[in-house]
Scaffold this motif. Structure first.
Motif, PDB file in Angstrom:
ATOM      1  N   LYS A 140       0.850  -1.182   0.000  1.00 36.33           N
ATOM      2  CA  LYS A 140       0.000   0.000   0.000  1.00 36.33           C
ATOM      3  C   LYS A 140       0.894   1.242   0.000  1.00 36.33           C
ATOM      4  N   ALA A 141       0.483   2.254  -0.724  1.00 32.18           N
ATOM      5  CA  ALA A 141       1.255   3.493  -0.778  1.00 32.18           C
ATOM      6  C   ALA A 141       1.458   4.022   0.635  1.00 32.18           C
ATOM      7  N   GLY A 142       2.667   4.459   0.947  1.00 28.40           N
ATOM      8  CA  GLY A 142       2.978   4.952   2.280  1.00 28.40           C
ATOM      9  C   GLY A 142       3.433   3.872   3.229  1.00 28.40           C
ATOM     10  N   SER A 143       3.481   2.626   2.771  1.00 26.84           N
ATOM     11  CA  SER A 143       3.928   1.522   3.623  1.00 26.84           C
ATOM     12  C   SER A 143       5.393   1.713   4.014  1.00 26.84           C
ATOM     13  N   PRO A 144       5.758   1.282   5.219  1.00 31.22           N
ATOM     14  CA  PRO A 144       7.169   1.347   5.612  1.00 31.22           C
ATOM     15  C   PRO A 144       8.029   0.325   4.879  1.00 31.22           C
ATOM     16  N   VAL A 145       7.398  -0.602   4.185  1.00 31.38           N
ATOM     17  CA  VAL A 145       8.138  -1.618   3.433  1.00 31.38           C
ATOM     18  C   VAL A 145       8.652  -1.013   2.130  1.00 31.38           C
ATOM     19  N   LYS A 146       9.964  -0.925   2.013  1.00 38.20           N
ATOM     20  CA  LYS A 146      10.599  -0.381   0.818  1.00 38.20           C
ATOM     21  C   LYS A 146      11.568  -1.383   0.184  1.00 38.20           C
ATOM     22  N   SER A 147      11.934  -2.404   0.949  1.00 34.32           N
ATOM     23  CA  SER A 147      12.913  -3.361   0.467  1.00 34.32           C
ATOM     24  C   SER A 147      12.683  -4.707   1.122  1.00 34.32           C
ATOM     25  N   LEU A 148      13.420  -5.700   0.703  1.00 35.96           N
ATOM     26  CA  LEU A 148      13.322  -7.039   1.286  1.00 35.96           C
ATOM     27  C   LEU A 148      13.590  -7.019   2.785  1.00 35.96           C
ATOM     28  N   ALA A 149      14.596  -6.278   3.207  1.00 31.45           N
ATOM     29  CA  ALA A 149      14.962  -6.241   4.625  1.00 31.45           C
ATOM     30  C   ALA A 149      13.810  -5.748   5.495  1.00 31.45           C
TER      31      ALA A 149
END
Length: 302
Positions: A140-149
């Motif tokens: 979802k836009a704005g999610s803290p998930v930006k990468s695999l880590a």
């Protein structure tokens, strides 16, 4: 079009097999072209939500990049068999049933977004690779998930029966990410799981994620993030041990590439507005695809 059972003399084949004491799995009584000519029809498998490769258009009929290419292959089958008319029996397939339906003769060719890898090549054959993609994440836009880590300890969904599930399970184990990975029945359900906050990310081939985002009610609410975890080829799927049919399919793809028709179709589906919402995916050919337009390789992913 609803699929009807093809009138193939399975009983006769069974008798011959029993008489010769040869296992059914090892017996290839006729190739695909013989089967098509005898029955007057060809079974074509499609995906209903693998935009832009194979999906249902606003008229409820299959459309897409892979679907159009398979239509041109069917034209070559018609010429090769000498049939004045050739019935095309369409069959929706899923990640879970596409290989069994090909093996049991329900479909003769699958036109979707199937990864060509060494494990699947033990069960089916693949034509020349016609796209390359890698696993990324829909959030979802704005999610803290930006990468695999960022997925460490989080819930991640993927579609059951895909290579992406295997990739995520392997990476989570190797990197001690403790990802809570679970499956959904198809891409649409996987995306809905993220949209309804039941998972933090949907792991899937990036080009399919772009298509899902473009087709969403509000595309701005979703984002595709992360570096591609691996690069894998897509290919049209065929039955094993049928070199004549594979050559026809490979020769058709080679001709499309040589004449520029492949590039025209690519621009139509990946670099132009496409239905149902007229959104442009803006996805230029990858370096891997450009190289394979010259190599014409069917090499599987490792």
């Amino acid at each position: 079009m609803k699929v009807h059972a093809m009138r193939i003399p399975f009983a006769l084949v069974a008798v011959l097999v029993a008489a010769c004491s040869v296992p059914v799995a090892a017996q290839t009584a006729t190739g695909t072209l013989d089967k098509v000519k005898a029955g007057g029809s060809i079974g074509v498998g499609y995906r209903d939500a693998s935009l832009p490769f194979s999906y249902l258009g606003s008229n409820g009929q299959p459309t897409g990049f892979g679907w159009e290419i398979c239509g041109l292959i069917v034209d070559e089958v018609r010429r090769a068999t000498g049939l004045a008319t050739l019935a095309v029996k369409t069959q929706a397939v899923t990640s879970q049933n596409r290989i069994p339906l090909l093996q049991n003769g329900t479909i003769d060719i699958e036109c979707g977004s199937t990864t060509n890898n060494a494990e699947r090549a033990k069960q089916v054959a693949f034509a020349t690779n016609y796209f390359y993609t890698g696993t990324r994440f829909l959030v979802k836009a704005g999610s803290p998930v930006k990468s695999l880590a960022d997925l460490k300890g989080r819930k991640v969904v993927s579609t059951t029966g895909t290579t992406n599930m295997l990739v995520m399970r392997k990476i989570s184990r190797e990197q001690n990410l403790d990802i809570d990975l679970f499956g959904a029945k198809d891409h649409a359900e996987s995306a809905l799981v993220v949209q309804s906050d039941r998972a933090d990310a949907f792991a899937m081939d990036d080009i399919l994620l772009y298509g899902i985002r473009a087709n969403a009610a509000n595309p701005a609410e979703l984002a595709v993030v992360g570096e591609a975890l691996q690069v894998e080829p897509y290919s049209i799927m065929l039955r094993r041990d049928d070199p004549v049919f594979k050559k026809l399919v490979d020769d058709t793809l080679a001709a499309l590439i040589r004449t520029g028709e492949f590039e025209r179709l690519y621009k139509k589906w990946f670099q132009s507005p496409i239905p149902p919402k007229g959104i442009n995916l803006n996805a230029p050919m990858s370096k891997e695809l450009l190289a394979n337009l010259k190599a014409l390789s069917d090499k599987p992913a490792e």
